[in-house]
Each structure stands twice: as C-alpha cells, then as structure tokens.
Design an enzyme around this catalytic site. Sequence first.
Site, PDB file in Angstrom:
ATOM      1  N   ASN A  66       0.832  -1.215   0.000  1.00  0.00           N
ATOM      2  CA  ASN A  66       0.000   0.000   0.000  1.00  0.00           C
ATOM      3  C   ASN A  66       0.855   1.248   0.000  1.00  0.00           C
ATOM      4  O   ASN A  66       1.934   1.287   0.593  1.00  0.00           O
ATOM      5  CB  ASN A  66      -1.030  -0.006   1.144  1.00  0.00           C
ATOM      6  CG  ASN A  66      -0.443  -0.155   2.517  1.00  0.00           C
ATOM      7  OD1 ASN A  66       0.570  -0.817   2.701  1.00  0.00           O
ATOM      8  ND2 ASN A  66      -1.074   0.455   3.502  1.00  0.00           N
ATOM      9  N   GLU A 107       0.527   5.242   0.650  1.00  0.00           N
ATOM     10  CA  GLU A 107      -0.312   6.326   1.166  1.00  0.00           C
ATOM     11  C   GLU A 107       0.209   7.680   0.694  1.00  0.00           C
ATOM     12  O   GLU A 107       1.286   7.769   0.088  1.00  0.00           O
ATOM     13  CB  GLU A 107      -0.372   6.231   2.694  1.00  0.00           C
ATOM     14  CG  GLU A 107      -1.027   4.917   3.118  1.00  0.00           C
ATOM     15  CD  GLU A 107      -1.272   4.786   4.606  1.00  0.00           C
ATOM     16  OE1 GLU A 107      -0.748   5.612   5.381  1.00  0.00           O
ATOM     17  OE2 GLU A 107      -1.986   3.836   4.987  1.00  0.00           O
ATOM     18  N   CYS A 120      -4.342   0.946  -2.271  1.00  0.00           N
ATOM     19  CA  CYS A 120      -4.185  -0.316  -1.542  1.00  0.00           C
ATOM     20  C   CYS A 120      -3.152  -1.213  -2.235  1.00  0.00           C
ATOM     21  O   CYS A 120      -2.960  -1.131  -3.462  1.00  0.00           O
ATOM     22  CB  CYS A 120      -5.501  -1.076  -1.512  1.00  0.00           C
ATOM     23  SG  CYS A 120      -6.805  -0.287  -0.569  1.00  0.00           S
ATOM     24  N   GLU A 139      -3.346  -4.332  -2.946  1.00  0.00           N
ATOM     25  CA  GLU A 139      -3.924  -5.232  -3.955  1.00  0.00           C
ATOM     26  C   GLU A 139      -3.989  -4.561  -5.315  1.00  0.00           C
ATOM     27  O   GLU A 139      -3.661  -5.138  -6.343  1.00  0.00           O
ATOM     28  CB  GLU A 139      -5.347  -5.654  -3.554  1.00  0.00           C
ATOM     29  CG  GLU A 139      -5.445  -6.461  -2.303  1.00  0.00           C
ATOM     30  CD  GLU A 139      -5.608  -5.606  -1.050  1.00  0.00           C
ATOM     31  OE1 GLU A 139      -4.966  -4.535  -0.973  1.00  0.00           O
ATOM     32  OE2 GLU A 139      -6.349  -6.026  -0.160  1.00  0.00           O
ATOM     33  N   CYS A 184     -10.499  -4.527   0.381  1.00  0.00           N
ATOM     34  CA  CYS A 184     -11.594  -3.560   0.544  1.00  0.00           C
ATOM     35  C   CYS A 184     -12.536  -3.653  -0.662  1.00  0.00           C
ATOM     36  O   CYS A 184     -12.214  -4.296  -1.677  1.00  0.00           O
ATOM     37  CB  CYS A 184     -11.035  -2.145   0.700  1.00  0.00           C
ATOM     38  SG  CYS A 184     -10.478  -1.428  -0.862  1.00  0.00           S
ATOM     39  N   CYS A 189     -11.066  -2.664  -4.069  1.00  0.00           N
ATOM     40  CA  CYS A 189     -10.120  -3.672  -4.589  1.00  0.00           C
ATOM     41  C   CYS A 189     -10.866  -4.889  -5.113  1.00  0.00           C
ATOM     42  O   CYS A 189     -10.490  -5.475  -6.133  1.00  0.00           O
ATOM     43  CB  CYS A 189      -9.123  -4.087  -3.511  1.00  0.00           C
ATOM     44  SG  CYS A 189      -7.875  -2.820  -3.190  1.00  0.00           S
TER      45      CYS A 189
END
Length: 170
Positions: free
Chosen positions: A61, A63, A72, A74, A110, A113
């Site tokens: 991930n 940020e 993310c 993924e 999430c 994703c």
Amino acid sequence: MDKKLDIPYHEYDDVLQLAEEDRELLHRAGEMVGKAYAPYSGFRVGAALRLEDGTIVTGSNQENAAYPSGLCAERVAVFAAAANYPDKAIESLAITADARQKVDHPVAPCGACRQAILEYEHKFKHPVRLILRGATGKIVILDSVRSLLPFQFTKDDMGLCPPRDMMDET
Ligand code: THU
C-alpha cells in the site's frame, strides 16, 4: 421469495497445510509488508499475485499526504500486472498485513479492490483465488473474488450501452 447466498471458503490453521505455490505467494506478500509506505495509518499491507504463466507480481500500500491519493496493496499489484502483462490472467492473489498491533486475522480486500480484481477475473474469464492472512493466525482461501462480491457489476451489465465513437461527435 426469500433467498440466501452462501460464501464458500477454505480455512487453514497453519501455512504448512497450504500447497507450496500458495505458501510461496504468501511469503512474497509478507516481504512486501516491509515495503509498504503507510506513514499515516501505520497499517502495512503486502500483496503478491501469480499470473497464468507463473510470473509473480507484487505490491504494497502507498499512502499520500492527500489521503485519497493513496492506493491499496492489492490494486498496486493488480494494476502493475495488468499494465505489464496485459494478456495474462491472474491465477491467485495473496494478501497479508501488519500494524502497530499485530494483525492476527485474515485481511480481506476492501470493496474497491474487490471490484478491481473482479474486472480482470471477468476480462480473462478466469477466477482469481484469494489467499488471505494477517501477520499470524488462520489462513482463508477463496476460489474466486465473486464470493466476496455478490451481485457484482461488470461490463456485461452495460450491454445496452454501445461504446461512444468520439469521431462521430465532430
Ligand atoms: N489497505 C490495503 O492496502 N488493502 C486493504 O485491503 C485494506 C486497506 C490499506 C489502505 C491504507 O493505506 C491502509 O491500508 C489503511 O486503510
């Protein structure tokens, strides 16, 4: 009429119960946790996917000070695979995470994703297996992202919308 959906999945207590290929993928995802850039949440996620030809693509991930600009793990992995190997289906995707407090349960992708993974599952007509684990604890394997996204939306739902030819507008 009332209806009910069941979600099929496999659960394992120990990585040693996994097939070697899955164990390797989870290991590669674990390595990516260490490469996460998560200074704001402190929640570090690693992802590793295997393409149909055996190639492994990884992500972590990322940020950002402007919070919504991050991504993310993924999707970092899935988009990197789609960008670099556009003709290869994704076989399996392993996801793991760690944080200031040890993550002791499987971490599922999430909603955004799930939708992104579904896009490629649908494109290649090939299920994407999901291998989920925290830093410790049980492992959950799902045979397709569809089990995590019932009533999914794909391009087939847009069947009545022909692609607009931009040239027609001039
Ligand atoms: N995150 C992921 O990378 N994958 C998930 O499945 C859940 C959340 C990241 C996004 C953000 O950087 C941090 O974890 C906290 O939400």
